[in-house]
Write an enzyme that holds these catalytic residues in place. Structure first.
Site, PDB file in Angstrom:
ATOM      1  N   GLU A   1      66.929  32.722  61.341  1.00 43.12           N
ATOM      2  CA  GLU A   1      67.333  31.834  60.274  1.00 43.12           C
ATOM      3  C   GLU A   1      68.761  31.372  60.527  1.00 43.12           C
ATOM      4  O   GLU A   1      69.656  32.206  60.686  1.00 43.12           O
ATOM      5  CB  GLU A   1      67.276  32.664  58.982  1.00 43.12           C
ATOM      6  CG  GLU A   1      66.811  31.972  57.777  1.00 43.12           C
ATOM      7  CD  GLU A   1      65.390  31.451  57.836  1.00 43.12           C
ATOM      8  OE1 GLU A   1      64.607  31.842  58.730  1.00 43.12           O
ATOM      9  OE2 GLU A   1      65.077  30.619  56.972  1.00 43.12           O
TER      10      GLU A   1
ATOM     11  N   LYS B   1      56.946  43.450  56.003  1.00 44.59           N
ATOM     12  CA  LYS B   1      56.092  43.246  57.181  1.00 44.59           C
ATOM     13  C   LYS B   1      55.416  44.553  57.565  1.00 44.59           C
ATOM     14  O   LYS B   1      56.014  45.615  57.403  1.00 44.59           O
ATOM     15  CB  LYS B   1      56.934  42.776  58.375  1.00 44.59           C
ATOM     16  CG  LYS B   1      57.696  41.497  58.118  1.00 44.59           C
ATOM     17  CD  LYS B   1      58.687  41.186  59.235  1.00 44.59           C
ATOM     18  CE  LYS B   1      59.483  39.950  58.846  1.00 44.59           C
ATOM     19  NZ  LYS B   1      60.540  39.626  59.804  1.00 44.59           N
TER      20      LYS B   1
ATOM     21  N   LYS C   1      65.283  38.299  52.715  1.00 46.13           N
ATOM     22  CA  LYS C   1      64.785  36.968  53.067  1.00 46.13           C
ATOM     23  C   LYS C   1      65.985  36.028  52.983  1.00 46.13           C
ATOM     24  O   LYS C   1      66.526  35.796  51.903  1.00 46.13           O
ATOM     25  CB  LYS C   1      63.684  36.524  52.112  1.00 46.13           C
ATOM     26  CG  LYS C   1      63.113  35.173  52.483  1.00 46.13           C
ATOM     27  CD  LYS C   1      61.832  34.905  51.719  1.00 46.13           C
ATOM     28  CE  LYS C   1      61.160  33.639  52.196  1.00 46.13           C
ATOM     29  NZ  LYS C   1      61.953  32.441  52.032  1.00 46.13           N
TER      30      LYS C   1
END
Ligand code: IVH
Length: 672
Positions: free
Chosen positions: A181, A297, A121
């Site tokens: 990101e 996920k 992340k």
């Protein structure tokens, strides 16, 4: 007419440069020297200057020197950008997995263990980039998930983002929305902060803020100078290509030249995910950018779709966060800050130290009790903890080191306006009761102008201090009547800077609804609640008139928050400020109504315990499908849903002739 061979050369140069950009920025495996690359780029610039009619928006020369814009326009995401639910520990991860297995089983087909994908992340700013037939057309920030800001020009300055996708033996979809990101490497972030301080500007709190702030610069030249990079971690709307799994989709788009997340791993079960987590946690410091956890996920995209989403987070993914980092340093001083609500908070001034690669020099101490609980004295060595995004916390005094000598006590008068401090009987926080206290006004203005709120670039702490001290601005509405002469009376203010500030103020006149609500600084209304309010009440007028009951109908809003919102809009002073803001043209565009759903026009009341959902989930489901929720039985109610051990509402409903249904009947209704 341009000769065909020139056209051909231009195209070839573009293809070559795009390819080498990809080798260099996305793969980190250049094939040619920098000098060779420069030669190609210069040749292309030369040809384009000679034949401007051949310049296209996807030309690699477009990364440099686009003109600054007055303000960002908004972009509606073709598909909503959701955020992630967090698991703070293993137990919460296990609970999510249990729920996942249950939902996957309940929705039929996949009763086995669904394949999972684990990825880092990345702690950055989320963006979406749209490629139409392989050409980068629009790039936007996440915004409130539905609409974001158009930051196309700024994204084009990031070299690892291809302006044109490369098709090497794979077809290019007609439309491809990629999400990723934007981040800044830790070392580059520290360097940038040193530069900020040196040039008298505010340093950024962390790499994520620095990345987000740089993305939202009005002048792309400033963005070019910021060391931004990107990693793609998912897709939005796609036309002209179908994928079976998430991992397959990322593999595919990396072939198109996009830089995708590193360290992705397909896992067959949760224990593999846990191993991956431990492994990455161990490597966390070696990774040059900030990772604040892993994202898990469901790999099967079809299953993702069937699992669906809750209000703002999908059921098929979760962020499993890393623990906060720890370091030791010395407590140099304790200063008292007066916040925008008058609350007095002690702040620890620390000997600067790096925590996980990022430098920190302050920590919050909350209140006197906290200082006593820790047994802190000025001069002590302390252990501090940084949870990625926030200012660190002091966790304990290191007793093995020489101890500090100086005790700290909270002052009895406000350190700013000298009003006697008040401690309400049911509160722990002492407050300055003077609403005209300059510190409160400054705090309100700082919050209003902050990046997360109205994002008024250039209106930093030092400028706000002077504006308030000179009584030029005493509430947010007064910002909008500032002129050049006013600003030029401030110290160290040049014409250029003043003009930039005025331009930023101007740009903030049409804010994103949620940001405007957040900017008002209503107690207990953070960014998330502001998003809910913006969605629920289409306009400021509606929000202003909302009753406490109506506010409480939203599952995230409890009685304390509802009361605070209600009181805020019924305070004469606040009302005047909002009216004046409106007069100065500062207002958000009314949000268009949600499309009608299967439950539009129906109002539900719940009583008793539900077996399949929590009360909040049930409320959310009704609202998602267009229905309304009431807390009491009245003529407006269409259905009463009765769970186990219903209250007297059931009797009332029967008496008033309101239709009563069971949980199963309710379930059938929403499944339709
Ligand atoms: S997937 C619906 N994968 O974390 C799921 N997000 O806290 C969409 N983020 O808004 C996000 N790294 O901006 C995903 N590997 C990753 C990520 C990631 C960072 C961000 C993303 C998201 C936020 C949620």
């Amino acid at each position: 007419m341009v000769p065909e061979d020139i056209k051909k050369s231009i195209n070839q140069l573009r293809e070559q440069i795009n390819y080498h950009n990809y080798r260099y920025y996305a793969l980190d495996e250049p094939e040619i020297s920098d000098a060779e690359y420069d030669r190609l780029l210069r040749e292309l610039i030369r040809l384009e200057e000679k034949h401007p009619e051949l310049v296209t928006p996807d030309s690699p020369t477009h990364r440099i020197g686009a003109a600054p814009s007055e303000k960002f326009t908004t972009v509606k995401h073709q598909e909503r950008m959701y955020s992630l639910e967090n698991a703070m520990d293993e137990k919460e991860l296990d609970e999510w997995y249990e729920r996942l297995l249950k939902s996957a089983g309940e929705i039929g087909k996949n009763t086995g263990r669904p394949e999972l994908v684990a990825e880092p992340k990345i702690d950055g700013a989320a963006v979406e980039i749209v490629y139409q037939n392989g050409i980068f057309t629009v790039g936007s920030t996440r915004g409130d998930g539905v609409t974001g800001e158009d930051v196309t020009l700024n994204l084009k300055t990031i070299k690892s983002i291809p302006l044109k996708l490369i098709s090497r033996n794979v077809g290019i979809p007609e439309r491809l929305d990629v999400r990723g990101e934007v981040y800044m490497e830790k070392e580059k972030f520290n360097e940038l902060n040193r530069r900020q301080i040196k040039t008298g500007q505010e340093p950024f709190a962390n790499p994520r803020n620095a990345a987000a702030g740089s993305l939202r610069q009005l002048d792309p030249k400033i963005t070019t100078a910021r060391p931004l990079d990107i990693m793609i971690h998912g897709l939005g709307s796609v036309q002209g290509k179908l994928f079976a799994t998430h991992s397959e989709s990322l593999d595919y788009i990396s072939k198109l030249g996009l830089k995708t997340v590193k360290f992705l791993q397909v896992c067959n079960n949760l224990s593999e995910v846990k191993k991956y987590y431990q492994n990455l946690l161990g490597k966390r410091d070696e990774v040059p950018y900030e990772i604040d956890g892993i994202v898990i996920k469901v790999n099967d995209l079809e299953l993702q779709k069937r699992l669906g989403v809750r209000t703002r987070t999908p059921r098929w993914a979760i962020a499993y966060k890393f623990p906060a980092r720890e370091e030791t340093t010395q407590l140099l001083d304790i200063q008292v800050q007066v916040g925008r609500t008058g609350a007095l908070t002690p702040v620890a001034i620390l000997k600067p130290v790096r925590v996980g690669g990022v430098e920190v020099s302050r920590a919050t101490l909350h209140n006197q009790d906290e200082i006593e609980r820790l047994g802190l004295k000025i001069g002590d060595w302390v252990a501090i903890k940084r949870a990625g995004d926030v200012i660190p916390k002091i966790i304990k005094v290191i007793t093995g080191k020489p101890r500090g000598k100086k005790n700290f006590t909270m002052p009895g008068i406000c350190p700013v306006c000298h009003a006697p401090i008040v401690l309400a009987p049911d509160e722990v926080i002492p407050r300055c009761p003077n609403i005209a206290c300059p510190a409160q006004i400054k705090g309100t203005l700082q919050h209003f102008a902050s990046r997360e709120a109205m994002d008024i670039e250039g209106l930093g702490e030092k400028i706000i201090d002077q504006l308030v001290d000179k009584k030029l601005v005493l509430d947010p509405s007064e910002l909008y009547k500032l002129n050049l002469e006013d600003l030029l009376t401030l110290e160290r203010m040049g014409e250029k800077l003043a003009e930039n500030i005025l331009a930023s103020i101007e740009k903030s006149r049409r804010p994103i609804p949620a940001r405007f609500i957040y900017a008002l600084g209503i107690r207990h209304v953070g960014e998330a609640t502001a998003v809910i309010l913006a969605e629920a009440f289409g306009s400021m007028d509606k929000l202003k008139q909302a009753t406490k009951e109506k506010l409480e109908n939203f599952y995230e809003i409890g009685p304390v928050v509802a009361e605070s919102i209600y009181n805020f809009f019924h305070n004469v002073n606040n009302k005047e400020i909002i009216d004046r803001l409106k007069k100065f043209g500062v207002e958000y565009q009314p949000v268009s109504k949600k499309p009608a759903g299967p439950l539009t026009g129906l109002t539900f009341v719940f009583t008793g315990e539900l077996a399949k959902f929590t009360r909040s989930e049930a409320k959310r489901l009704v609202q998602e499908q267009g229905g309304k929720i009431a807390s009491a039985v009245s003529k407006k109610v269409t259905y009463l849903v009765a769970g186990a051990e219903p209250s007297s509402k059931l009797e009332q409903a029967k008496k008033s002739g309101i239709k009563t249904i069971s949980e199963e009947e309710f379930l059938k209704m929403i499944e339709k």
